[in-house]
Design a protein around this motif. Structure first.
Motif, short mmCIF file in Angstrom:
data_model
loop_
_atom_site.label_atom_id
_atom_site.label_comp_id
_atom_site.label_asym_id
_atom_site.label_seq_id
_atom_site.Cartn_x
_atom_site.Cartn_y
_atom_site.Cartn_z
N TYR A 48 0.81 -1.21 0.00
CA TYR A 48 0.00 0.00 0.00
C TYR A 48 0.84 1.27 0.00
O TYR A 48 0.51 2.26 -0.65
N HIS A 97 1.50 3.72 -2.88
CA HIS A 97 0.54 4.76 -3.28
C HIS A 97 0.86 6.12 -2.63
O HIS A 97 1.04 7.11 -3.35
N HIS A 125 -1.53 10.70 3.95
CA HIS A 125 -2.90 11.06 3.62
C HIS A 125 -3.94 9.96 3.85
O HIS A 125 -5.10 10.25 4.07
N ASP A 126 -3.53 8.70 3.81
CA ASP A 126 -4.51 7.64 4.01
C ASP A 126 -4.41 6.98 5.38
O ASP A 126 -5.12 6.02 5.66
N ASP A 183 -3.55 12.67 -5.49
CA ASP A 183 -4.13 11.38 -5.13
C ASP A 183 -4.97 10.86 -6.29
O ASP A 183 -4.86 9.72 -6.72
MN MN Z 1 -5.12 7.89 -1.54
#
Ligand code: MN
Length: 741
Positions: free
Chosen positions: A61, A64, A89-90, A156
């Motif tokens: 992940y 990203h 950000h996530d 994003d």
């Molecule tokens: Mn994202």
């Protein structure tokens, strides 16, 4: 999805490390202060937080957030705060960490951005939500707090679009549509031209895969002939530029697949006929900023000495840069093959700014320690752009979205509850905002304990109480004092519902009436009644019966037409409990007694017809003419047809007078001017935003730079049209705007 079995955890770690190093190297070669520690801390934190999670594509992940941070740094040009926020950000959205955790570790600034990103991760961006104005609004509000939130969101989205192929098809379609609708225009407004083009092309690719591929193939197939042509076109210009002693690049840029397709769609032409398939661009090197403009014009002179220029296609973005800071000089000339070719003239710096937006601003920044200040300045410019409803600045927003930019007021209910409404909102807007039922039954308001009509415009801080009455019903003209989209939608729905009820009631009454008179209900009876009432269909008939506008009497069944008697409109006057202030005379009486015939319109029905030859509207000086079937036709005083009628049928002329009415009339306006960017938008804004006039039809042609527009508007009287024409004439590029007969 399964991890590819050939990839070992060690290889994965190496891949992550490599991607991160690439991010860091890019950052270090930028003009930003080298605040590597915070970025490093954010990276490690995010990597551990997303540990063991994979993307749909199967990769870890963390790849990203690294990719998003890289776009933020290298393609948008933001600094360490944004890079760190992008890496994180996530985290709040997808792991157990909270915004408070982020704040404790990285400070308020980064935490606020991450919080903003988490908040807008639902809404239009999420799975469930549809594209609601409300969500778009949320996005823009977040943006005005800290525009970095939106810039990171843009990065994003760009990365998600680049990796969209691993999503299931139905999601691809939705995400691509949303990207085209919201993100690409927003990127454009932010000056992120390259990102905008890429987003458009990627959206297009997923929405119309076959067309995308076909256009790609066609571009490739035509490449050779295009290059040949360009070589012929550019040779004489190159010679002159060399003689000027310039250092420059002269090349062509093919339009993006999406914009070619767009052109084919809007102009209904095949690929072969898109003549401006490419633009030629001259980018020259120049260290002296003060000389840039002059060099652009010198190049322009050389080009136009070789080729004939299109008189209306010179675009000077040097003197007045676009709102998104675009600067260049464009000229369109006739190429050797007889086709128009656009040449864009830019300095290296202008070119960088045009392609990369903010990233380029950083590159050309001189001096140290200024970035925060410059960033703030830039951010506030963007916020200004978004707040400023100046037409060119927001060409991508339709009227509903325009609402979003209107400044707001906060008002209070009697219990002290705050409500946010757009500037200019009325008591009725607020009533509809609370509930449809409150809106439809609203009769007045109490603002700061004083009684006001429902059209009253609210001000910030007002305390507002809505007064309702159960017997009150919504009226069509209420729309005139509603400014909120919500209020308008709810009113229209209520009116439709109400009309339906009346139609049902009218049908019931009509059938009962027939039964009383032992007449069987049949289409023949129905169409006879419709004809006798001079209306168009049975819904209308039932509506008028249900409303009490048409009385149920023998007249309705009488087979003989009663000739010139004009009675149907008079019933309109006696509808409901209202009684007319004074009695009116019919056409024959008016002729006989030389009385003034009052021109009355009520609920869309009039006791007169508008002449087809001169199309008068209320406010015009008019004369009535009673035609052979006894109808009063209204002509303008100076109508040539009327002059003829006067000569032969003078005795059938009537002196008339317009009566007050709430109905709207159609007027046609013809506008002429020199086509330029934003002209249409400016006109539309005047009509629908500044003057709140309803537009029925708009027919625009732009030919050889000349702009022609025929416009049908619905207005209450002639003075509105006169004002409108005067306002439209003020628009830059408009030469003339006149009402047509
Ligand atoms: Mn994202």
């Amino acid at each position: 999805m399964m991890q590819n079995s050939n990839i070992t955890p060690e290889m994965e770690d190496q891949m992550i490390e490599l991607a991160y190093q690439n991010l860091l190297n890019g950052y270090l070669s930028s003009n930003h202060r080298k605040k590597v520690e915070i970025i490093d801390k954010a990276f490690k934190f995010a990597r551990d937080a997303h540990q063991g999670i994979r993307r749909r594509s199967g990769e870890p992940y963390i790849m990203h957030p690294i990719a998003v941070a890289t776009i933020v740094s290298q393609e948008i040009g933001l600094g360490s705060t944004s890079i760190s926020a992008a890496l994180l950000h996530d985290v709040v959205e997808d792991t157990d960490y909270t915004v408070e955790d982020i704040e404790g570790l990285f400070g308020t600034k980064i935490a606020r951005i991450v919080d903003g990103l988490t908040k807008i991760s639902g809404g239009i961006f999420g799975d469930k939500a549809s594209l609601q104005a409300e969500n778009f609004r949320k996005l823009l509000l977040t943006m005005s707090e800290d525009v970095r939130v939106v810039l990171i969101k843009m990065a994003d989205r760009l990365h998600n679009m680049r990796t969209l192929s691993s999503m299931p098809a139905n999601k691809q379609y939705k995400i691509a549509g949303e990207t085209l609708y919201i993100y690409a225009p927003l990127a454009h407004r932010l000056g992120l031209y390259a990102i905008k083009t890429e987003l458009e092309d990627l959206s297009f690719k997923y929405n119309h895969p076959a067309e995308y591929q076909r256009i790609k193939d066609q571009i490739a197939a035509s490449e050779e002939s295009r290059n040949e042509l360009f070589a012929r076109f550019s040779a004489p210009i190159r010679e002159r530029l060399d003689n000027m002693g310039l250092k420059y690049e002269f090349f062509t840029r093919v339009k993006s697949c999406y914009s070619i397709w767009n052109k084919m769609q809007t102009k209904h032409i095949p690929f072969e006929e898109v003549y401006d398939l490419y633009a030629a661009r001259i980018v020259f090197e120049c260290d002296d900023e003060s000389a840039e403009k002059r060099i652009c014009w010198n190049i322009y002179n050389e080009i136009t000495e070789v080729y004939a220029k299109h008189p209306d296609r010179v675009r000077d973005w040097l003197t007045t840069p676009k709102v998104n800071k675009y600067r260049a000089l464009h000229v369109t000339v006739m190429g050797p093959d007889g086709n128009w070719v656009e040449v864009q003239i830019r300095s290296r710096k202008m070119d960088d700014i045009a392609e990369r937006g903010f990233a380029a601003h950083w590159k050309y920044k001189s001096g140290e320690g200024e970035e925060e200040k410059e960033l703030d300045l830039w951010l506030s410019t963007i916020v200004d752009i978004l707040k400023d409803p100046e037409p060119n600045a927001i060409d991508f927003l339709d009227t509903i979205k325009l609402n979003l930019f209107a400044s707001e007021i906060v008002v209070f209910t009697p219990t002290g509850e705050a409500m946010t409404l757009p500037n200019g909102a009325s008591v009725l807007d607020m009533a509809f905002m609370i509930h449809t039922d409150i809106g439809t039954h609203c009769i007045a308001g109490k603002v700061n304990h004083k009684l006001v009509p429902l059209s009253y415009k609210l001000s910030g801080g007002d305390q507002v109480e809505i007064l309702t009455s159960n017997s009150n019903t919504p009226k069509a003209d209420w729309e005139n004092f509603l400014v909120t989209a919500k209020g308008k939608t709810r009113l229209r729905a209520a009116l439709r519902h109400q009309r339906r009820l009346i139609i049902d009631e009218g049908e019931k009454r009509f059938k009962a009436f027939l039964e009383q008179h032992n007449v069987e209900f049949s289409n023949e009876v129905l169409s006879q009644a419709i004809t006798r009432q001079r209306i168009s269909n049975k819904e209308e008939l039932f509506f008028l019966i249900g409303n009490g506008d048409i009385a149920l009497n023998e007249d309705l069944l009488n087979k003989k037409d009663n000739g010139t008697r004009i009675t149907w409109w008079r019933r309109g006057l006696f509808r409901g409990k209202e009684t007319p202030k004074e009695t009116t005379v019919d056409a024959q009486t008016a002729i006989d007694t030389k009385a003034i015939y009052r021109l009355i319109t009520h609920d869309g029905k009039s006791n007169y017809h508008i002449a087809d030859c001169c199309h008068p509207i209320p406010g015009d000086d008019v004369v009535g003419f009673v035609n052979a079937s006894g109808k009063v036709v209204v002509h303008k005083m100076d109508c040539p047809t009327l002059a003829r009628l006067k000569a032969s049928y003078g005795s059938r002329l009537l002196q008339t007078q317009w009566e007050e009415h709430s109905d709207r009339f159609q007027a046609t306006i013809h506008i002429e001017g020199i086509d330029q960017k934003g002209i249409l938008q400016s006109i539309v804004n005047i009509i629908s935003t500044n003057m709140s006039i309803n537009m029925k039809r708009m027919n625009v042609t732009a030919n050889q730079g000349v702009f022609n527009c025929d416009l049908d508007v619905l207005v209450t009287d002639a003075s509105v049209v006169t004002n409108l024409c005067r306002e439209i004439k003020k628009v830059k590029g408009v030469n003339n705007a006149n009402r047509m007969s």
